[in-house]
Motif scaffolding. Structure first.
Motif, PDB file in Angstrom:
ATOM      1  N   ILE A 289      23.773  56.535  33.676  1.00 22.32           N
ATOM      2  CA  ILE A 289      23.933  55.206  34.254  1.00 22.32           C
ATOM      3  C   ILE A 289      24.517  55.341  35.652  1.00 22.32           C
ATOM      4  O   ILE A 289      25.358  56.212  35.900  1.00 22.32           O
ATOM      5  N   VAL A 290      24.011  54.515  36.558  1.00 22.19           N
ATOM      6  CA  VAL A 290      24.530  54.479  37.919  1.00 22.19           C
ATOM      7  C   VAL A 290      25.444  53.270  38.039  1.00 22.19           C
ATOM      8  O   VAL A 290      25.027  52.142  37.769  1.00 22.19           O
ATOM      9  N   LEU A 291      26.692  53.513  38.422  1.00 24.61           N
ATOM     10  CA  LEU A 291      27.672  52.435  38.517  1.00 24.61           C
ATOM     11  C   LEU A 291      27.794  51.933  39.946  1.00 24.61           C
ATOM     12  O   LEU A 291      27.715  52.706  40.906  1.00 24.61           O
ATOM     13  N   LYS A 292      28.017  50.654  40.075  1.00 21.37           N
ATOM     14  CA  LYS A 292      28.365  50.101  41.374  1.00 21.37           C
ATOM     15  C   LYS A 292      29.826  50.460  41.640  1.00 21.37           C
ATOM     16  O   LYS A 292      30.544  50.910  40.760  1.00 21.37           O
ATOM     17  N   ASN A 293      30.268  50.214  42.859  1.00 24.95           N
ATOM     18  CA  ASN A 293      31.635  50.593  43.220  1.00 24.95           C
ATOM     19  C   ASN A 293      32.683  49.972  42.313  1.00 24.95           C
ATOM     20  O   ASN A 293      33.706  50.539  42.040  1.00 24.95           O
ATOM     21  N   GLN A 294      32.403  48.759  41.825  1.00 20.19           N
ATOM     22  CA  GLN A 294      33.340  48.107  40.906  1.00 20.19           C
ATOM     23  C   GLN A 294      32.517  47.397  39.838  1.00 20.19           C
ATOM     24  O   GLN A 294      32.121  46.251  40.006  1.00 20.19           O
ATOM     25  N   PRO A 295      32.179  48.090  38.726  1.00 23.00           N
ATOM     26  CA  PRO A 295      31.368  47.476  37.682  1.00 23.00           C
ATOM     27  C   PRO A 295      31.979  46.161  37.198  1.00 23.00           C
ATOM     28  O   PRO A 295      33.191  45.988  37.193  1.00 23.00           O
ATOM     29  N   THR A 296      31.093  45.263  36.763  1.00 24.85           N
ATOM     30  CA  THR A 296      31.539  43.941  36.300  1.00 24.85           C
ATOM     31  C   THR A 296      32.588  44.070  35.202  1.00 24.85           C
ATOM     32  O   THR A 296      33.603  43.368  35.209  1.00 24.85           O
ATOM     33  N   MET A 297      32.341  45.016  34.290  1.00 29.97           N
ATOM     34  CA  MET A 297      33.279  45.194  33.174  1.00 29.97           C
ATOM     35  C   MET A 297      34.678  45.494  33.697  1.00 29.97           C
ATOM     36  O   MET A 297      35.674  44.981  33.194  1.00 29.97           O
ATOM     37  N   TYR A 298      34.772  46.308  34.742  1.00 26.18           N
ATOM     38  CA  TYR A 298      36.084  46.703  35.227  1.00 26.18           C
ATOM     39  C   TYR A 298      36.702  45.684  36.166  1.00 26.18           C
ATOM     40  O   TYR A 298      37.907  45.678  36.359  1.00 26.18           O
ATOM     41  N   ARG A 299      35.868  44.833  36.735  1.00 30.29           N
ATOM     42  CA  ARG A 299      36.459  43.706  37.453  1.00 30.29           C
ATOM     43  C   ARG A 299      37.199  42.821  36.457  1.00 30.29           C
ATOM     44  O   ARG A 299      38.291  42.315  36.728  1.00 30.29           O
ATOM     45  N   LYS A 300      36.595  42.663  35.287  1.00 32.69           N
ATOM     46  CA  LYS A 300      37.242  41.866  34.242  1.00 32.69           C
ATOM     47  C   LYS A 300      38.517  42.581  33.742  1.00 32.69           C
ATOM     48  O   LYS A 300      39.555  41.958  33.541  1.00 32.69           O
ATOM     49  N   VAL A 301      38.389  43.893  33.576  1.00 37.15           N
ATOM     50  CA  VAL A 301      39.535  44.670  33.122  1.00 37.15           C
ATOM     51  C   VAL A 301      40.686  44.560  34.109  1.00 37.15           C
ATOM     52  O   VAL A 301      41.846  44.384  33.738  1.00 37.15           O
ATOM     53  N   ALA A 302      40.372  44.687  35.409  1.00 37.75           N
ATOM     54  CA  ALA A 302      41.408  44.588  36.436  1.00 37.75           C
ATOM     55  C   ALA A 302      42.104  43.237  36.396  1.00 37.75           C
ATOM     56  O   ALA A 302      43.324  43.135  36.560  1.00 37.75           O
ATOM     57  N   GLU A 303      41.315  42.174  36.155  1.00 34.23           N
ATOM     58  CA  GLU A 303      41.892  40.838  36.071  1.00 34.23           C
ATOM     59  C   GLU A 303      42.791  40.713  34.841  1.00 34.23           C
ATOM     60  O   GLU A 303      43.887  40.146  34.906  1.00 34.23           O
ATOM     61  N   ILE A 304      42.327  41.268  33.717  1.00 35.45           N
ATOM     62  CA  ILE A 304      43.136  41.219  32.493  1.00 35.45           C
ATOM     63  C   ILE A 304      44.426  42.026  32.680  1.00 35.45           C
ATOM     64  O   ILE A 304      45.509  41.601  32.272  1.00 35.45           O
ATOM     65  N   GLU A 305      44.312  43.185  33.330  1.00 36.65           N
ATOM     66  CA  GLU A 305      45.500  44.009  33.569  1.00 36.65           C
ATOM     67  C   GLU A 305      46.519  43.236  34.407  1.00 36.65           C
ATOM     68  O   GLU A 305      47.728  43.286  34.145  1.00 36.65           O
ATOM     69  N   ARG A 306      46.024  42.525  35.416  1.00 38.59           N
ATOM     70  CA  ARG A 306      46.917  41.739  36.265  1.00 38.59           C
ATOM     71  C   ARG A 306      47.646  40.681  35.444  1.00 38.59           C
ATOM     72  O   ARG A 306      48.861  40.479  35.576  1.00 38.59           O
ATOM     73  N   LYS A 307      46.896  40.022  34.559  1.00 42.49           N
ATOM     74  CA  LYS A 307      47.498  38.974  33.726  1.00 42.49           C
ATOM     75  C   LYS A 307      48.498  39.562  32.724  1.00 42.49           C
ATOM     76  O   LYS A 307      49.534  38.957  32.440  1.00 42.49           O
ATOM     77  N   ILE A 308      48.162  40.724  32.184  1.00 40.26           N
ATOM     78  CA  ILE A 308      49.077  41.385  31.242  1.00 40.26           C
ATOM     79  C   ILE A 308      50.408  41.684  31.919  1.00 40.26           C
ATOM     80  O   ILE A 308      51.486  41.393  31.390  1.00 40.26           O
ATOM     81  N   LYS A 309      50.337  42.289  33.095  1.00 36.52           N
ATOM     82  CA  LYS A 309      51.565  42.613  33.826  1.00 36.52           C
ATOM     83  C   LYS A 309      52.368  41.358  34.151  1.00 36.52           C
ATOM     84  O   LYS A 309      53.599  41.347  34.067  1.00 36.52           O
ATOM     85  N   GLU A 310      51.650  40.310  34.512  1.00 36.10           N
ATOM     86  CA  GLU A 310      52.302  39.046  34.837  1.00 36.10           C
ATOM     87  C   GLU A 310      53.013  38.474  33.623  1.00 36.10           C
ATOM     88  O   GLU A 310      54.175  38.048  33.695  1.00 36.10           O
ATOM     89  N   ASP A 311      52.324  38.452  32.464  1.00 37.81           N
ATOM     90  CA  ASP A 311      52.930  37.926  31.237  1.00 37.81           C
ATOM     91  C   ASP A 311      54.108  38.776  30.776  1.00 37.81           C
ATOM     92  O   ASP A 311      55.114  38.265  30.282  1.00 37.81           O
TER      93      ASP A 311
END
Length: 625
Positions: A372-394
């Motif tokens: 598989i060829v990945l883009k610089n920031q796969p959609t799945m990991y954009r979601k992961v990054a957002e969830i990580e941000r929310k986890i740290k915030e909570d």
């Protein structure tokens, strides 16, 4: 009437009188009184100090001292353990002390008058004469290290200082040599140097062990990441390099069929052939091993081209490794993920590698695609990054909120226990920790796990007598294994009597030995979670049963649901349940969201069920015994 004092008239030199007057002023005496006191002191010295015969005649005193000092000088030099000698300007010995004579096992008179050539081995004598002449020519002290064989044949190393001796006019008349035995010092020094070299070699080997894989000789992950970052730092602005992660997905199969020695051969041959191919193509690259069967490759060029990647795939498919019986070949099944990287990716390179490993896991589970060829920031990991941000915030705002999912007996739906799942106020997914089980959020989940087990200990454990099911991620297992005094470890041991600890299939396969040691050392109850979704082999299952590793087994919901419509899968699932029952392993069906699923689980013989149909997720305050 006072007694009369005798008057003594003395003729005094004017200069002496001036000095006496000066001294009398300083002492506060009259001149006459000062002279009287000085005479008293002189008489005292004569009476009490200078009574020996040698002080009576000054001429005779000088000669006597010469004789006495000569004897005293000889005795002093003979008591020192350091060999001492004096040579004339013809380099013939005119004096030696006892230590010098003892060194060669001769009497002093046997050495006096001889040169070094007459009693030393030629090579040693030449060195001694050379250093003597050097001292005479420089007219100053010289320093040298000389080796001498003693009378016993032992080689002794001396630190020698040679100094020219001058007469009263300053003319050099002889040369004095003083030597100190430094054999033991040199031996200790050489031993220390040897030890230092051994330590340097051990450090080098340790560094190699840390930086290089023993089997393949490739860089290990830490060194590989360091070199990838260095390569990205050195690249030109606007350039792109290609990062590839590869996995030999059937390595475990090779180990089981032909043994671990063949598995090592497979890894070694695979890496060798890949390196040869890269060099043949003229690529500049960095290649290393990032896991048991995983490799990382940075090609210093942009090769994210579908035609090039297909050629790369064809090359990988062409690899054949001769089997131990030499009658066939083993074909490694290689999956890989590709991604462009640049300078901007340097801070995130470890995370990018982990993300690419995750993607390969999804490829492996899907079974249809090889790369598989990945883009610089796969959609799945954009979601992961957002969830990580929310986890740290909570976490920072104290909004971390564990929930409980009831686990019920399949026979009568009586509550048997609760699965502890993590949740956050700002994240909709109730069991976000389970959703992101295989995603690289190690540091974040380390904090989450610590908080989770702290809450279980303080708020859930005291409120129920039911069993609690809590997930152990790889990072938490490592902490328990390596840090027995860690807070998480202590919290886990506190709740272990009423808690079953769940590990995923992949964690079980990767850390079998550690899990077994932890279970046996701490007497933990264990559950294999999500069985049917990972890569557990027959051999691994056999070992699991032989060592009574798991007391519970949770079957993957997809595996369970597809068995409803596939007779073959149903028979396989039924076989798993029969084997589990045979060895006392209790089984749990998950994802029971409808009546038909519950009835199917009950019909097959599952011991327990879990899902929305049999029991919704509840908050900690809703626990009922």
């Amino acid at each position: 009437m006072a007694a009369k004092k005798t008057v003594l008239s003395i003729a005094i030199d004017k200069n002496l009188l001036a000095k006496l007057k000066e001294l009398s002023a300083e002492k506060g005496y009259s001149v006459s009184k000062l002279i009287s006191k000085l005479l008293e002191e002189a008489l005292y010295l004569e009476e009490n100090v200078f009574k020996d015969e040698i002080y009576k005649n000054i001429d005779w005193l000088s000669e006597e001292w010469k004789d006495k000092l000569q004897v005293l000088f000889t005795k002093v030099l003979d008591t020192t353990p350091d060999p001492i000698w004096i040579k004339d300007l013809n380099l013939r010995i005119i004096y030696v002390n006892q230590a010098f004579a003892d060194l060669f096992g001769v009497k002093k008179e046997e050495i006096i008058g001889k040169s070094d050539i007459e009693f030393l081995p030629p090579e040693v004598a030449k060195e001694c004469i050379y250093s003597d002449m050097k001292a005479l020519e420089s007219k100053t002290s010289s320093h040298s290290i000389e080796k001498i064989k003693s009378a016993s044949g032992e080689e002794i190393i001396f630190d020698v200082i040679k100094t020219p001796i001058r007469d009263r006019t300053g003319k050099i008349i002889a040369i004095l040599g003083i030597s100190r035995d430094i054999t033991e010092f040199i031996r200790v020094q050489e031993e220390l140097e040897k030890k230092n070299k051994e330590l340097e070699e051990a450090y080098r080997k340790l560094q190699e062990f840390y930086e290089y894989d023993v089997v393949t000789g490739l860089y290990k992950k830490g060194k590989l990441v360091e070199l990838i970052k260095k390569s990205l730092e050195d690249m030109e602005e606007g350039e792109s390099y290609t990062l590839i992660t590869l996995e030999i997905s059937n390595l475990m199969h090779a180990n089981e069929m032909y043994g671990y020695e063949f598995g090592s051969k497979l890894l070694k041959e695979f890496s060798k052939l890949l390196k040869e191919k890269l060099e043949e193509a003229g690529f500049d690259y960095v290649f290393g091993k990032i896991g048991g069967n995983k490799f990382g490759l940075l090609i210093k060029d942009d090769v994210v081209n579908i035609n090039l990647l297909k050629k790369f795939l064809n090359f990988l498919r062409s690899i054949r490794i001769t089997t131990p019986d030499e009658e066939g070949f083993f074909v490694p099944k290689v999956l890989f993920a590709v991604r462009k990287v640049g300078k901007e990716d340097i801070p995130e390179i470890e995370k990018i590698l982990m993300q690419m490993e995750d993607v390969i896991s999804y490829l492996k589970e899907g079974g249809r695609r090889t790369f598989i060829v990945l883009k610089n920031q796969p959609t799945m990991y954009r979601k992961v990054a957002e969830i990580e941000r929310k986890i740290k915030e909570d976490l920072s705002e104290g909004k971390f909120k564990p929930y409980l999912r009831p686990i019920k007996k399949s026979s009568d739906l009586e509550t048997f226990g609760y699965e502890v799942i993590c949740g956050f106020e700002n994240i909709q997914e109730k069991d976000v920790c389970s959703i992101l089980e295989n995603v690289y959020l190690e540091n974040t989940f380390r904090v989450v796990d610590q908080k989770l087990f702290e809450i279980v200990k303080k708020k859930i454990y005291p409120k129920t007598d039911k069993l609690l099911f809590a997930r152990l991620r790889q990072t938490t297992l490592d902490r328990i294994y390596n840090l027995p005094d860690d807070k998480v470890t202590k919290d886990i041991l506190y709740i272990k009597d009423k808690t079953v600890f769940m590990v995923s299939e992949n964690t079980f396969v990767n850390s079998y030995s550690n899990i077994l040691e932890i279970k046996d050392s701490y007497n933990l109850k264990m559950c294999l979670d999500n069985f049917g979704a990972g890569n557990t082999s027959i051999k691994a299952l056999t070992r699991m049963i032989e060592h009574d590793l798991f007391q519970y087994l949770k079957v993957n919901r997809t595996f369970f649901r597809t068995a409803m419509h596939s007779p073959k899968r149903r028979r396989i699932l039924q076989g798993v349940l029969n084997i589990s029952a045979e060895f006392g392993i209790k089984t749990i069906a998950v994802g029971i969201d409808a009546e038909e699923l519950y009835l199917f689980a009950k019909e097959l013989g599952f011991d327990y069920v879990e899902g929305e149909y049999v029991g919704s997720i509840i908050e900690i305050d809703q626990i009922k015994d």
